[in-house]
Design an enzyme around this catalytic site. Structure first.
Site, short mmCIF file in Angstrom:
data_model
loop_
_atom_site.label_atom_id
_atom_site.label_comp_id
_atom_site.label_asym_id
_atom_site.label_seq_id
_atom_site.Cartn_x
_atom_site.Cartn_y
_atom_site.Cartn_z
N CYS A 19 4.79 -53.66 1.67
CA CYS A 19 3.84 -52.59 1.98
C CYS A 19 3.32 -51.85 0.75
O CYS A 19 2.26 -51.23 0.80
CB CYS A 19 4.49 -51.60 2.94
SG CYS A 19 5.28 -52.41 4.35
N HIS A 35 -0.68 -46.82 3.24
CA HIS A 35 -0.26 -48.00 3.98
C HIS A 35 -0.30 -47.69 5.47
O HIS A 35 0.25 -46.69 5.92
CB HIS A 35 1.16 -48.40 3.55
CG HIS A 35 1.82 -49.35 4.49
ND1 HIS A 35 1.26 -50.56 4.83
CD2 HIS A 35 2.99 -49.26 5.18
CE1 HIS A 35 2.06 -51.17 5.69
NE2 HIS A 35 3.11 -50.41 5.91
N ASN A 91 -0.07 -53.55 11.82
CA ASN A 91 0.43 -53.33 10.46
C ASN A 91 0.44 -54.68 9.75
O ASN A 91 1.29 -55.53 10.03
CB ASN A 91 1.84 -52.73 10.53
CG ASN A 91 2.49 -52.54 9.17
OD1 ASN A 91 2.10 -53.15 8.19
ND2 ASN A 91 3.52 -51.71 9.13
#
Length: 334
Positions: free
Chosen positions: A114, A261, A291
């Site tokens: 991430c 993120h 995500n």
């Protein structure tokens, strides 16, 4: 000399996992419950024959075609992934060849999740400022869903697959990439992990572990301790933002847009409120893609640029955080 982000293009696989599909497998989790908790309505899923290199190539080809940048000017390829095609060779070498880039071009993979996009910007910036490259192709490509167990309803609601290609070039102007702040806390490494398959547990076979009928983990698959990840994030990210503002001699009010993120709605809402970022300055773009790990920031920025949310003259703060634990931030002058 500075470096600047010259172009961004992305690729999303055609497979789609909706909340309704998850609900059909897990009736106790309604579609509305999933979206209210995560902010996600559907995720893009890579096909059975689709790999990180396939998606990386698609994203890069779109960048070259859309932005009319000549391939022969690429000096270096940086590929961020935690799901490479092979243990070896380096996936970036495969991508270089398939794209038809010069054999004088450098290419390497780096293993980050991430935080990977911001780290990649720092690596590209270093190459350019040092005079080792003038045009760097930074690619983020991930197929996390191939690691997720079919019974893992929690992770299936969150993660999607995607790739993004960013062109970073030398800049003699005042706009460009600012100073970076990094952080690492390997004490949390086992809280987001695929335990088996690497050299430490190469021959180990995982088994399904259930508790009160709910799937907990299988060490062959992705495991995430959501509570620990949340605590790490809410503890570390506010300090990260303070530090990167200080490093760039800025105040929070000087930032026109924050692109973090894109983890999930609950986490992002909590962090935004804790840092006291106005909602209108906090960009979110993951409702229909999920995500996508290292690709969340560039995909969000690409959309913000296309929709004129990011304009010339703006200061945009980027922050990535997650698996590792690893975190990083910078400020971009557009």
């Amino acid at each position: 000399m500075r470096s600047k982000i010259a172009a961004i293009s992305s690729y999303l696989p055609s497979g789609v996992l909706t909340n309704e599909i998850i609900n059909s497998q897990f009736p106790e989790w309604s579609a509305d419950k999933i979206s209210s908790k995560t902010g996600i309505y559907e995720r893009r899923i890579s096909g059975s024959e689709e790999t990180v290199s396939n998606m990386a190539i698609e994203a890069a080809e779109r960048l070259f075609e859309t932005h009319k940048f000549p391939k022969e000017e690429i000096d270096f390829v940086l590929l961020c992934t935690q799901s490479p095609d092979y243990f070896l060779p380096t996936t970036a070498c495969i991508v270089q060849n398939c794209l038809g880039l010069s054999t004088n071009c450098g290419a390497l993979d780096f293993n980050l999740g991430c935080s990977g996009y911001v780290y990649g910007l720092a690596l590209a910036n270093g190459l350019i400022v040092a005079g080792s490259a003038r045009s760097v192709l930074l690619i983020t490509s991930e197929t996390y869903t191939k690691y997720i167990h079919d019974q893992d309803k929690s992770n299936r609601t969150i993660f999607g697959d995607a790739a993004a290609a960013t062109l970073i070039t030398a800049s003699d102007n005042v706009d460009g990439v600012g100073k970076f702040v990094f952080g690492t806390d390997g004490a949390g490494s086992e809280n987001l992990i695929v335990k088996n398959g690497g050299s430490k547990h190469v021959d180990k076979l995982g088994e399904d572990i259930f508790e009160d009928g709910d799937f907990i983990r299988n060490d062959n698959n992705l495991f995430m301790n959501g509570q620990e990840i949340f605590q790490f994030t809410t503890r570390s990210v506010p300090i990260l933002i303070q530090d990167v503002l200080k490093e760039n001699n800025l105040h929070i009010d000087d930032i026109d847009l924050f692109v973090f993120h894109q983890a999930n709605k609950f986490m992002l809402d909590y962090i935004r409120r804790k840092i006291k970022i106005p909602e209108e300055k906090f960009f979110v773009f993951f409702e229909n893609i999920g995500n996508t790990v290292s690709s969340t920031i560039p995909i969000a920025m690409e959309h913000a640029i296309k929709t004129n949310v990011i304009k010339k003259g703006m200061k945009v703060l980027l922050a990535g955080f997650g698996v590792g634990y690893s975190y990083a931030a910078t400020v971009i002058d557009f």
